[in-house]
Design an enzyme around this catalytic site. Sequence first.
Site, PDB file in Angstrom:
ATOM      1  N   HIS A  47      32.089 -46.145   2.510  1.00 33.83           N
ATOM      2  CA  HIS A  47      31.538 -45.844   1.185  1.00 33.83           C
ATOM      3  C   HIS A  47      30.305 -44.947   1.360  1.00 33.83           C
ATOM      4  O   HIS A  47      29.620 -45.003   2.394  1.00 33.83           O
ATOM      5  CB  HIS A  47      31.129 -47.135   0.468  1.00 33.83           C
ATOM      6  CG  HIS A  47      32.291 -47.929  -0.043  1.00 33.83           C
ATOM      7  ND1 HIS A  47      32.140 -49.073  -0.800  1.00 33.83           N
ATOM      8  CD2 HIS A  47      33.623 -47.731   0.102  1.00 33.83           C
ATOM      9  CE1 HIS A  47      33.344 -49.543  -1.112  1.00 33.83           C
ATOM     10  NE2 HIS A  47      34.260 -48.753  -0.568  1.00 33.83           N
ATOM     11  N   GLU A  49      27.366 -45.117   0.165  1.00 33.18           N
ATOM     12  CA  GLU A  49      26.097 -45.827   0.400  1.00 33.18           C
ATOM     13  C   GLU A  49      25.956 -46.254   1.856  1.00 33.18           C
ATOM     14  O   GLU A  49      24.899 -46.098   2.463  1.00 33.18           O
ATOM     15  CB  GLU A  49      26.021 -47.091  -0.477  1.00 33.18           C
ATOM     16  CG  GLU A  49      26.148 -46.859  -1.962  1.00 33.18           C
ATOM     17  CD  GLU A  49      27.583 -47.013  -2.450  1.00 33.18           C
ATOM     18  OE1 GLU A  49      28.504 -46.392  -1.867  1.00 33.18           O
ATOM     19  OE2 GLU A  49      27.792 -47.752  -3.428  1.00 33.18           O
ATOM     20  N   CYS A  77      29.211 -51.656  -4.645  1.00 34.78           N
ATOM     21  CA  CYS A  77      30.062 -52.842  -4.546  1.00 34.78           C
ATOM     22  C   CYS A  77      29.332 -53.940  -3.764  1.00 34.78           C
ATOM     23  O   CYS A  77      28.206 -53.742  -3.298  1.00 34.78           O
ATOM     24  CB  CYS A  77      31.359 -52.467  -3.840  1.00 34.78           C
ATOM     25  SG  CYS A  77      31.169 -52.138  -2.076  1.00 34.78           S
ATOM     26  N   CYS A  80      28.282 -52.844  -0.141  1.00 35.37           N
ATOM     27  CA  CYS A  80      27.154 -51.912  -0.118  1.00 35.37           C
ATOM     28  C   CYS A  80      25.870 -52.575  -0.593  1.00 35.37           C
ATOM     29  O   CYS A  80      24.794 -52.324  -0.051  1.00 35.37           O
ATOM     30  CB  CYS A  80      27.481 -50.692  -0.972  1.00 35.37           C
ATOM     31  SG  CYS A  80      28.793 -49.685  -0.240  1.00 35.37           S
TER      32      CYS A  80
HETATM   33 ZN   LIG Z   1      30.582 -49.934  -1.611  1.00 32.83          ZN
END
Ligand SMILES: [Zn+2]
Length: 143
Positions: A47, A49, A77, A80
């Site tokens: 991801h 992040e 999410c 993260c």
């Molecule tokens: Zn994430």
Amino acid sequence: MARALELARAAGESGEVPVGAVVLSPEGTVLAEAANAREAQHDPTAHAEIRALRAAGAALGDSHLDGCTLVVTLEPCTMCAGAIVLARVARLVLGAWEPRTGACGSVRDVVRDARANHQVEVRAGLRARESQDLLTAFFSGRR
Ligand SMILES: [Zn+2]
């Protein structure tokens, strides 16, 4: 956020879910930036992040990003959000809310959980419409 949106747009054009992230130092300079790269890297954890936090840690030579700000186009999410707390990021600036998987205030709120030893200041909704439009266009184009 302008830069994070650019990163998200470029990711979308290469077939990734369009999410971009930038880490700012306590002085406000860009330490790291990244976009979602799950497809390119065959990595479920790639991801934006996570990739930006890793790059910022490497740039600082420290696993703690004390005083830093993470700017991301979409609400992080659970994975993260956990990484943001572990990195001790001071401030999170997010674009659009993610009402299905968001873990920074919508579905759950990992970054402001009083039981954790670090809480993150959250500012939400910055250029949310543009972020949401990128995601909507991406997913409607896939159908
Ligand atoms: Zn994430």
